[in-house]
Design an enzyme around this catalytic site. Structure first.
Site, PDB file in Angstrom:
ATOM      1  N   ASP A   1       0.779  -1.174   0.045  1.00 22.49           N
ATOM      2  CA  ASP A   1       0.045  -0.029   0.002  1.00 22.49           C
ATOM      3  C   ASP A   1       0.884   1.170  -0.025  1.00 22.49           C
ATOM      4  O   ASP A   1       1.601   1.627   0.954  1.00 22.49           O
ATOM      5  CB  ASP A   1      -0.918  -0.010   1.416  1.00 22.49           C
ATOM      6  CG  ASP A   1      -1.344   1.336   1.683  1.00 22.49           C
ATOM      7  OD1 ASP A   1      -1.509   2.316   0.755  1.00 22.49           O
ATOM      8  OD2 ASP A   1      -1.576   1.456   2.821  1.00 22.49           O
TER       9      ASP A   1
ATOM     10  N   ASN B   1       0.634   8.684   0.951  1.00 29.90           N
ATOM     11  CA  ASN B   1       1.370   9.737   0.463  1.00 29.90           C
ATOM     12  C   ASN B   1       2.414  10.152   1.438  1.00 29.90           C
ATOM     13  O   ASN B   1       3.193  11.118   1.285  1.00 29.90           O
ATOM     14  CB  ASN B   1       0.454  10.884   0.209  1.00 29.90           C
ATOM     15  CG  ASN B   1      -0.198  10.929  -1.233  1.00 29.90           C
ATOM     16  OD1 ASN B   1       0.513  11.073  -2.066  1.00 29.90           O
ATOM     17  ND2 ASN B   1      -1.154  10.772  -0.987  1.00 29.90           N
TER      18      ASN B   1
ATOM     19  N   ILE C   1       5.003   3.638   2.904  1.00 26.67           N
ATOM     20  CA  ILE C   1       4.684   2.345   2.387  1.00 26.67           C
ATOM     21  C   ILE C   1       4.377   1.356   3.420  1.00 26.67           C
ATOM     22  O   ILE C   1       4.919   1.053   4.363  1.00 26.67           O
ATOM     23  CB  ILE C   1       5.598   1.994   1.200  1.00 26.67           C
ATOM     24  CG1 ILE C   1       5.950   3.246   0.007  1.00 26.67           C
ATOM     25  CG2 ILE C   1       5.114   0.568   0.748  1.00 26.67           C
ATOM     26  CD1 ILE C   1       7.125   2.587  -0.673  1.00 26.67           C
ATOM     27  N   LYS C   2       3.311   0.682   3.373  1.00 28.49           N
ATOM     28  CA  LYS C   2       2.904  -0.391   4.182  1.00 28.49           C
ATOM     29  C   LYS C   2       2.593  -1.684   3.297  1.00 28.49           C
ATOM     30  O   LYS C   2       2.306  -1.514   2.346  1.00 28.49           O
ATOM     31  CB  LYS C   2       1.378   0.001   4.742  1.00 28.49           C
ATOM     32  CG  LYS C   2       1.501   0.877   5.926  1.00 28.49           C
ATOM     33  CD  LYS C   2       1.561   2.283   5.601  1.00 28.49           C
ATOM     34  CE  LYS C   2       0.471   2.655   4.765  1.00 28.49           C
ATOM     35  NZ  LYS C   2       0.636   4.260   4.330  1.00 28.49           N
TER      36      LYS C   2
ATOM     37  N   ILE D   1      -7.275   5.043  -5.594  1.00 31.91           N
ATOM     38  CA  ILE D   1      -7.291   3.335  -5.668  1.00 31.91           C
ATOM     39  C   ILE D   1      -7.363   2.960  -4.327  1.00 31.91           C
ATOM     40  O   ILE D   1      -8.038   1.805  -3.881  1.00 31.91           O
ATOM     41  CB  ILE D   1      -6.131   3.082  -6.364  1.00 31.91           C
ATOM     42  CG1 ILE D   1      -6.351   1.559  -6.604  1.00 31.91           C
ATOM     43  CG2 ILE D   1      -4.843   3.121  -5.565  1.00 31.91           C
ATOM     44  CD1 ILE D   1      -7.624   1.153  -7.664  1.00 31.91           C
ATOM     45  N   ASP D   2      -6.779   3.854  -3.303  1.00 33.42           N
ATOM     46  CA  ASP D   2      -6.613   3.398  -1.869  1.00 33.42           C
ATOM     47  C   ASP D   2      -8.181   3.350  -1.328  1.00 33.42           C
ATOM     48  O   ASP D   2      -8.889   2.397  -0.860  1.00 33.42           O
ATOM     49  CB  ASP D   2      -6.020   4.292  -0.894  1.00 33.42           C
ATOM     50  CG  ASP D   2      -6.330   5.751  -1.053  1.00 33.42           C
ATOM     51  OD1 ASP D   2      -7.011   6.124  -2.120  1.00 33.42           O
ATOM     52  OD2 ASP D   2      -5.895   6.583  -0.116  1.00 33.42           O
TER      53      ASP D   2
ATOM     54  N   THR E   1       0.423  28.475  23.583  1.00 31.54           N
ATOM     55  CA  THR E   1       0.486  28.181  22.132  1.00 31.54           C
ATOM     56  C   THR E   1       0.390  26.774  21.546  1.00 31.54           C
ATOM     57  O   THR E   1      -0.493  26.341  20.815  1.00 31.54           O
ATOM     58  CB  THR E   1       1.806  28.915  21.563  1.00 31.54           C
ATOM     59  OG1 THR E   1       1.839  30.560  21.871  1.00 31.54           O
ATOM     60  CG2 THR E   1       1.765  29.085  19.930  1.00 31.54           C
TER      61      THR E   1
END
Ligand code: ADP
Ligand code: PAZ
Ligand code: K
Length: 244
Positions: free
Chosen positions: A6, A9, A12-13, A95-96, A172
């Site tokens: 997979d 962005n 990669i898995k 496609i994911d 902050t």
């Protein structure tokens, strides 16, 4: 044995499957792709198929060299899927998202399903009980939100994902964590509530790199599985073999 990959962005898995059982999971960057895959193929010499879904910058050509060794399938929108695609622009649907919708359809038959994938982006995908893919939503994930606050302002620091200590940020840093993390929790819970107000009853699958971090913070009951995309890739490929 099937090796699923997979390409998101951010990272990669990958996972090795023996029928429906995942034997091992891997995570790596695009620049390590070849070396890592070669090592996995050495370790598991019974792998016969390499199956890829990529929405990242890694294209089909990156897997050409493995075609000498095994059968490579690079999923595209032209493949056979177990749902009817009602998206207005089916060719541009990620496609994911197609694979997630397929996995939801196959794993949870005859019910409405909402898949929420919390990765670089958050994607929402709705497949109804008659297996029509209806569409969903795309919004920025955690990292994108932290980076956007830093990159588009003069004064805001870049922070790493962390739990907000308070609803009302007292500094902050606390204000940023509250805005990003609580904001995202409200977004997802808000979407789920709105879908319910349409009179819909559905199961919710939460996945992606930040699924576990989020799962305990949502008020809605969900089924969290950070490996749902890899499992779905394996199942969608098996579905394709049977139905092509
Ligand atoms: N080891 C890790 N490396 C990078 N990101 C991680 C890691 N573990 C969890 N994450 C989280 O997962 C998110 C990426 O999710 P992922 O589903 O892999 O994205 P994508 O599919 O878009 O590449 C990151 O924003 C980060 O918050
Ligand atoms: C929305 C996405 C960028 C999500 O990518 P990810 O967060 O998984 O890396 C990807 O699904 C994509 O490129 N989609 C194309 C547009 C669409 O689905 O309509
Ligand atoms: K995603």
């Amino acid at each position: 044995m099937i090796l699923t990959v997979d390409v998101g962005n951010t990272r990669i898995k990958s996972a090795v499957f023996e029928e429906d059982t995942a034997l091992e999971y891997f995570v790596f960057d695009a620049n390590e792709l070849h070396e890592k895959i070669k090592n996995i193929l050495k370790e598991y010499n019974n792998i016969t198929h390499l199956v890829v879904a990529s929405v990242g910058k890694v294209g089909k050509d990156s897997f050409l060299e493995f075609e000498q060794q095994l059968s490579v399938h690079f999923f595209s929108n032209e493949d056979i899927f177990p749902f009817e695609n009602k998206y207005g622009t089916p060719k541009t649907l990620g496609i994911d998202r197609m694979v997630l919708a397929a996995g939801a359809t196959l794993q949870f038959p005859k019910q409405n399903r909402l898949v929420v994938d919390v990765g670089t982006c958050i994607t929402y995908d709705y497949v109804d009980q008659d297996d029509n893919y209806q569409g969903g939503a795309i919004s920025p994930g955690f990292r994108l939100r932290y980076e956007a606050l830093h990159n588009y302002t003069a004064k805001l620091p870049l922070l790493q994902l962390d739990s907000p200590e308070h609803l009302i940020g007292k500094s902050t840093d606390q204000s940023i964590h509250s805005g990003v993390v609580n904001g995202l929790v409200y977004e997802i819970d808000g979407f789920i509530d709105e879908y319910r107000q349409l009179g819909l009853n559905f199961i919710i699958i939460l996945t992606g790199g930040d699924a576990d971090f989020l799962a305990k913070r949502l008020k809605n009951t969900i089924f969290a599985n950070s490996n749902f995309l890899l499992e779905s890739l394996n199942q969608t490929f098996q579905y394709k073999i049977k139905n092509d």
